[in-house]
Every structure is written in structure tokens, then in C-alpha cells.
Scaffold this motif. Structure first.
Motif, PDB file in Angstrom:
ATOM      1  N   ARG A 190       3.600  -9.443   2.871  1.00 16.12           N
ATOM      2  CA  ARG A 190       2.160  -9.272   2.714  1.00 16.12           C
ATOM      3  C   ARG A 190       1.413 -10.465   3.280  1.00 16.12           C
ATOM      4  O   ARG A 190       0.305 -10.338   3.826  1.00 16.12           O
ATOM      5  N   GLN A 228       7.844  -7.460   6.899  1.00 16.86           N
ATOM      6  CA  GLN A 228       7.952  -6.915   5.551  1.00 16.86           C
ATOM      7  C   GLN A 228       6.957  -7.574   4.603  1.00 16.86           C
ATOM      8  O   GLN A 228       6.636  -7.025   3.548  1.00 16.86           O
ATOM      9  N   LYS A 253       8.028  -3.189   1.157  1.00 21.97           N
ATOM     10  CA  LYS A 253       7.122  -3.389   2.279  1.00 21.97           C
ATOM     11  C   LYS A 253       5.752  -3.824   1.779  1.00 21.97           C
ATOM     12  O   LYS A 253       5.131  -3.167   0.933  1.00 21.97           O
ATOM     13  N   GLY A 254       5.272  -4.969   2.269  1.00 20.12           N
ATOM     14  CA  GLY A 254       3.972  -5.471   1.863  1.00 20.12           C
ATOM     15  C   GLY A 254       3.948  -6.119   0.495  1.00 20.12           C
ATOM     16  O   GLY A 254       2.868  -6.454  -0.012  1.00 20.12           O
ATOM     17  N   LYS A 255       5.128  -6.349  -0.103  1.00 21.84           N
ATOM     18  CA  LYS A 255       5.175  -6.894  -1.463  1.00 21.84           C
ATOM     19  C   LYS A 255       5.920  -8.213  -1.568  1.00 21.84           C
ATOM     20  O   LYS A 255       6.166  -8.694  -2.669  1.00 21.84           O
TER      21      LYS A 255
END
Length: 384
Positions: free
Chosen positions: A235, A233, A186-188
Motif C-alpha cells: 500500500r 503488493q 494486495k494493498g495491505k
């Protein structure tokens, strides 16, 4: 190039795409008179040597690969980088386009450039002696995407895949696009702001890949509903390769959805180990070609440049530099082992058997149009 069955599906490989990133509106009504007037004013034969104005994707402009050729022939090149395919046709929206001598286009833009905008000058292959069936794989020699109406409109010179790129030190090789939905990522992850690559993937993750680009409006909604899981999901939706390189080198992003492997060369220079994965749903296949715009004023040097771009040694060098594949079959033996083993060139027929990705139709009573896809894409990005 092999095409999909059915009249509309077949024509979709020649339907017009307005951009990899955003639509240029109002082109359908664009008159061709200014372009034809510009073409009629061009010299029949421009002097060899001199200056070339080139538009090319970053890393694909042959700056280092043709250094000796430029010096020998007294050619200087001024390059404008392409971040999105619309950067090219945007130059021709006005009635007095700049004197661009060479530019690249993805195979899906053939109809827009050749038949609708009429911004392409036919290539005289008698001035391109490296354009032969002996040098090129059959997939790139006199195929309809670039050779039509008895004329050569484009010269394919590089092909490859946009696929998952990942930080091999922080992530196991993904086997599927769905692996990037793991909660730990998540965020990557990053998504590229690239419609030509992202739209087929949106269809594939929704189980509609075989129908692309001919989805109904309901299916289009389903595709983006599923693809939104990847947006949520992510970034960032990266605007260009430079942004993605910075994010991966900094460690903020550990994987990119359907990106250009050419960034591997840049990350290698910064001691970052980036690898590419071939998901089970398949990467997105593409072919880029050189074309001579109607505004070209150094046509002789443009033809010579195209010819050198097909030289087997040059082909091998650029393919290794951008982590892609040559159109010259003679170049394969000149690749280093890592580059040569990346693709099974003995299986090139099967690689291209399904045809190249097309573009949604401009108008249709049964399928989502290009404008429908653009609207869905803009809504998708607005949700970041």
C-alpha cells in the motif's frame, strides 16, 4: 564482530553508507579541515551537568530510563529524533556543525563517520566504568566496528532485528517473506523506506542473501526485480515509524516488511496486537552505538550519559521498551519473562556468527557500488 571472508567483503562492513533513505551526494570530496578546526577549538574538559544535545531514534533516547539520573546530576536533554541515518551526518555537511553532544549510528556507518567525514571524537572509556568485559557480551566489547586504531569511537548500547511485523488478529504468523505476496494481502502491506534493512531483504528474496552486499550489477538488477513484487503488493513505502503505526492501527496495513519492533510498544498503547515473525530467510541484524561528535561542547556529561546507558537496569528498561536486546549480559536477568524469552541469549555467538550486514562498496570494478544501489532504490520507490 565476525566478518565475511575476502578483503572486499571484509572492508564492506566499514564502507560508507550515505543514508537509510537517500544519498547525500558530494561527500567524497568533503574536506576535513573545518571539522578538525572545530575539534581543536573544543575545551579539553567540559563541565559536568548542564545541557546535552542528543540525536536519537524515536523511542531510543532514554528519556524515561535516565529521568532520575538527569535530575540527580542537573542534566537537561534536548533531543532531536532521527527518522533516517542521514539525519545525523546531514548536520555535518556544512563547515559549522551545531553543538550536538551525542548521536547514534548503525554499525554500517563506522567508516563514513570515523575515517571519511571525521565527525567522531574518541570516547575516553576511563570515564565509562560500565564499559567492561564483565558487563558486556563479548560481541560488543572492544570489537573492530567500534574500537579501532587503539581508540573507542562508539559505544554499542542496543541491538536487535528488523523483521516482519503483523496484525495478529488479521493474519497468521508469516513463515517467509514470500507469504506477504499472497493475493489476499494486495494493498495491505507496507515497506519501510530504510535502505539498511530493505537492501539485505531485497537480496534475500532473490536468493542472493549470502552475497550481500557484494552483488554484481546483474545480480542487483535481479534482486530489485524480485523485490518489486513486494512493492507492487504494498500500500505504501512508509517514511517513518509514526506513519507505519498509524497505518497499522487504522487497519489499512496488516503487515510490514522488515520493520522495527519498537512500534509494538506504541501499538500496544492503542490496543492493537502487533507481533513479530522471524522469516526463514532471516531478520536483519543490527547494532546501534552512541558516539560523541566533534561539535560536542558538553563532553563530560556525554561520557556520563554513555556510562548510564550501559547500566544493567537501564539496559533492561530500554530493551523492554523498544522490544530489542541489551548489550549488557547482566541486564538479561532483569528483563521480564516475555522479553527474556524473545531471544536465546545462550545462542548469541551463533546469532552473530555470520557478521553484521555491511554496505555496498563505494567503488568497485566487479560489484555494484553504493551509488548503483541508491539508483536502484530510487527507481524502486518511483514505481509505487
Amino acid at each position: 564482530m565476525t566478518r565475511k571472508a575476502g578483503d572486499e567483503a571484509s572492508s564492506s562492513l566499514f564502507t560508507s553508507a550515505i543514508s537509510r533513505r537517500a544519498a547525500l551526494t558530494g561527500m567524497a570530496g568533503l574536506g576535513a579541515g573545518a571539522f578538525l578546526l572545530r575539534l581543536s577549538s573544543l575545551p579539553a574538559q567540559a563541565a559536568a551537568g548542564g545541557e546535552l544535545q542528543v540525536m536519537a531514534w524515536e523511542g531510543y533516547d532514554l528519556t524515561s530510563e535516565l529521568a532520575d539520573w538527569r535530575k540527580t546530576n542537573g542534566v537537561t536533554v534536548e533531543t532531536t529524533s532521527i527518522a533516517n541515518q542521514d539525519d545525523v551526518q546531514a548536520k555535518f555537511v556544512a563547515g559549522n556543525p551545531p553543538p550536538i553532544d551525542l548521536a547514534e549510528y548503525n554499525q554500517a556507518y563506522a567508516d563514513l563517520y570515523i575515517r571519511e567525514m571525521k565527525i567522531v571524537t574518541p570516547i575516553d572509556v576511563s570515564k565509562v566504568p560500565n564499559y567492561t568485559s564483565d558487563n558486556l557480551f563479548s560481541q560488543f566489547y572492544d570489537q573492530p566496528t567500534w574500537f579501532a586504531d587503539g581508540q573507542h569511537w562508539g559505544s554499542p548500547y542496543i541491538w536487535g532485528f528488523n523483521t516482519i511485523l503483523f496484525n495478529a488478529d488479521k493474519l497468521a504468523k508469516p513463515a517467509s517473506y514470500a507469504d506477504l505476496l499472497d493475493p489476499s494481502l494486495k494493498g495491505k502491506i507496507a515497506i519501510m523506506d530504510d535502505t539498511v534493512s530493505s537492501w539485505p531483504v531485497a537480496a534475500r528474496v532473490a536468493g542472493l542473501g549470502e552475497k550481500y552486499p557484494l552483488l554484481t550489477k546483474d545480480e542487483l538488477g535481479k534482486a530489485f526485480a524480485e523485490f518489486s513484487k513486494y512493492r507492487d503488493q504494498a500500500r505504501v513505502i512508509a517514511l517513518n515509524q509514526g506513519e507505519l503505526v498509524n497505518l497499522m492501527v487504522s487497519g489499512e496495513v496488516v503487515a510490514a516488511l522488515c520493520a522495527d519492533p519498537s512500534i509494538i510498544t506504541q501499538t500496544d498503547q492503542q490496543n492493537m496486537k502487533i507481533e513479530m515473525a522471524m522469516p526463514k530467510e532471516g531478520p536483519v541484524l543490527w547494532v546501534d552505538a552512541w558516539f560523541i561528535p566533534i561539535s560536542a561542547d558538553n563532553i563530560e556529561a556525554a561520557h556520563a550519559f554513555i556510562n548510564q546507558s550501559l547500566d544493567p537496569a537501564v539496559q533492561a528498561k530500554v530493551a523492554m521498551a523498544v522490544v530489542q536486546a541489551p548489550v549488557s549480559k547482566k541486564a538479561v536477568a532483569l528483563l521480564d519473562e516475555k522479553s527474556r524469552s524473545r531471544i536465546d541469549y545462550n545462542a548469541i555467538d551463533s546469532i552473530f556468527a555470520a557478521g553484521l550486514p555491511g554496505i555496498p562498496p563505494r567503488a568497485s570494478d566487479t560489484h555494484a557500488t553504493y551509488d548503483d544501489w541508491i539508483a536502484a532504490w530510487q527507481e524502486f520507490k518511483a514505481g509505487m
